[in-house]
Scaffold this motif. Structure first.
Motif, mmCIF file in Angstrom:
data_model
loop_
_atom_site.group_PDB
_atom_site.id
_atom_site.type_symbol
_atom_site.label_atom_id
_atom_site.label_comp_id
_atom_site.label_asym_id
_atom_site.label_seq_id
_atom_site.Cartn_x
_atom_site.Cartn_y
_atom_site.Cartn_z
ATOM 1 N N LEU A 76 0.892 -0.969 0.071
ATOM 2 C CA LEU A 76 0.411 -0.338 0.316
ATOM 3 C C LEU A 76 0.601 1.308 0.192
ATOM 4 O O LEU A 76 -0.010 2.152 -0.892
ATOM 5 C CB LEU A 76 -1.120 -0.216 1.409
ATOM 6 C CG LEU A 76 -1.885 -1.158 1.189
ATOM 7 C CD1 LEU A 76 -2.671 -1.277 2.342
ATOM 8 C CD2 LEU A 76 -3.238 -0.926 -0.182
ATOM 9 N N LEU A 99 -4.612 5.796 5.192
ATOM 10 C CA LEU A 99 -3.355 4.680 5.370
ATOM 11 C C LEU A 99 -2.658 4.939 6.994
ATOM 12 O O LEU A 99 -2.767 4.111 6.966
ATOM 13 C CB LEU A 99 -2.647 4.832 4.061
ATOM 14 C CG LEU A 99 -3.561 4.584 2.504
ATOM 15 C CD1 LEU A 99 -2.481 5.109 1.704
ATOM 16 C CD2 LEU A 99 -3.812 2.809 2.985
ATOM 17 N N TYR A 141 -12.332 4.088 3.391
ATOM 18 C CA TYR A 141 -11.152 2.721 3.278
ATOM 19 C C TYR A 141 -11.143 2.296 2.090
ATOM 20 O O TYR A 141 -9.909 1.678 1.199
ATOM 21 C CB TYR A 141 -10.847 2.467 4.999
ATOM 22 C CG TYR A 141 -11.258 3.343 6.195
ATOM 23 C CD1 TYR A 141 -10.035 4.254 6.394
ATOM 24 C CD2 TYR A 141 -11.455 2.894 7.134
ATOM 25 C CE1 TYR A 141 -10.273 4.575 7.200
ATOM 26 C CE2 TYR A 141 -11.399 3.219 8.361
ATOM 27 C CZ TYR A 141 -10.700 4.846 8.594
ATOM 28 O OH TYR A 141 -10.992 5.558 9.365
#
Length: 397
Positions: A76, A99, A141
């Motif tokens: 990510l 994040l 999210y």
């Protein structure tokens, strides 16, 4: 020295090293020992100590060496570095905040690699987050995770996107806060002759967003044609840990770039303000800030009003005068509610506010559209042959 520990996984010892990368962010590196857990703890510990001494932290960009065995949390981080140049700074700031604040810490503790990630892992994450935040936040999210995994599929790192199988939470219905006509007139009175006067009036009358108010420039005002064009924005966001103001000749969407009538009230205000700014510049001389000469919302020495100032100053002003506290953005909602209350159609409000999609306007303000409901009720009564007073009309033979 690089930090590290042993991790047991599927009956094998793995070395997990922790270090700061070239971007000063904490990173992890998994190294297989090839040793089974049973009877090999001392050998694995020796390998860990050697790895900590000899490991050289990577200096390559975060985008390098994405593999199927990369931890999902590390993937990510690398994905965000890849897309940074292709998304707006405000979007990058939003992704980075979610994040770093929530998604990465959760998955780092799970030690799940990209290929090991299952839909059930993502679903468990959503379930855990719903205990502390709203469904709408979890949907944000999901948008990040889904987009990142879509990239993994595109790069042939995954055969399919596991986020496609996850059940998203149902979106909470958003109910906007707004002032009625009496409250907004009271607000206009208390902000008069203060730095908040023009920003508040622009937001409440024209429904401008905070970024549009701060980004309004003199070249957007056509005093001959009596128009005001929304075409430049200034947004505040955090990029790589630093708060920055991003000025852009683009708006939130294409529809947000719009031209509105310059009504006499604002025409006179702006003409007077333009003259005052010229006087202030002459009085201040070299002390006057020339970095923001084209902007309308500046202080006495030429410094542009900060977006954060509008966010914090309005609630303080409202509390000081014992008024119901609303956000600066709620002035935009107030604009819409007053338009609806005075019979303006939802489609016209969409164009006034610069929404890209009619459904956005309808979803936010449909519950306020009492005028159209009255019209619908009258139409039903007429169709049933019943007068608005409740009496049945005479039937025509």
């Amino acid at each position: 020295m690089v930090a590290g520990h042993l991790q047991e996984k599927k009956g094998m010892f793995y070395i997990v090293l922790s270090y700061k990368g070239s971007d000063n962010q904490r990173k992890t590196k998994w190294l297989p020992t090839g040793l089974t857990v049973k009877g090999n703890k001392k050998r694995a510990e020796a390998m860990l100590m050697e790895a900590r001494k000899t490991f050289i932290p990577e200096t390559a960009p975060a985008t390098a060496a994405i593999t199927q065995d990369t931890l999902f949390s590390d993937f990510l981080t690398k994905w965000l570095a890849v897309v940074k140049s292709s998304i707006k700074p405000a979007t990058y700031s939003s992704y980075s905040g979610m994040l770093d604040g929530v998604i990465l810490p959760y998955f780092r503790h799970k030690w799940i690699t990209l290929t090991e990630l299952q839909a059930s892992d993502i679903q468990e994450f959503y379930t855990a987050q719903l205990e502390r935040v709203s469904a709408n936040t979890v949907i944000h999210y999901h948008a990040i995770i889904h987009k990142a995994l879509k990239y993994a599929v595109k790069m042939d790192l995954l055969p399919a996107n596991p986020a496609d199988k996850v059940e998203r939470p149902k979106k909470d219905r958003y109910v906007a806060s707004f002032y009625d006509s009496d409250e907004i007139n009271q607000l206009f009175a208390i902000v008069k002759d203060t730095p908040l006067e023009l920003p508040v009036m622009l937001a409440a009358f024209y429904g401008l967003r905070r970024s549009e108010v701060v980004g309004l420039k003199w070249d957007a005002i056509d005093f001959a044609a009596n128009t005001i064009t929304i075409k430049h924005t200034v947004a505040s966001c955090v990029i790589d840990g630093k708060r920055m103001e991003i000025a852009s000749d683009t708006t939130k969407t294409k529809s947000s770039m719009r031209t509105l009538p310059l009504v006499p009230l604002f025409r006179e205000m702006l003409l007077q303000l333009h003259e005052e700014q010229g006087i202030n510049r002459r009085l201040c001389g070299r002390s006057y800030c020339t970095d923001f000469l084209g902007y309308i919302c500046v202080n006495e020495i030429g410094e542009r009003v900060k977006p954060a100032y509008l966010t914090s100053a309005l609630p303080k002003m409202l509390k000081k005068h014992n008024m119901r506290v609303i956000r600066f953005h709620d002035l935009r909602h107030t604009c819409a509610s007053l338009l609806l209350a005075n019979g303006v159609s939802m489609k016209q409000i969409q164009e006034w506010l610069g929404h890209s999609d009619f459904s956005t306007t309808a979803n936010i303000y449909a519950h306020l559209d009492y005028h159209s409901k009255l019209m619908s009720a009258d139409a039903m009564l007429a169709g049933l042959g019943i007068g608005t007073d409740g009496a049945e009309k005479d039937q025509v033979a």
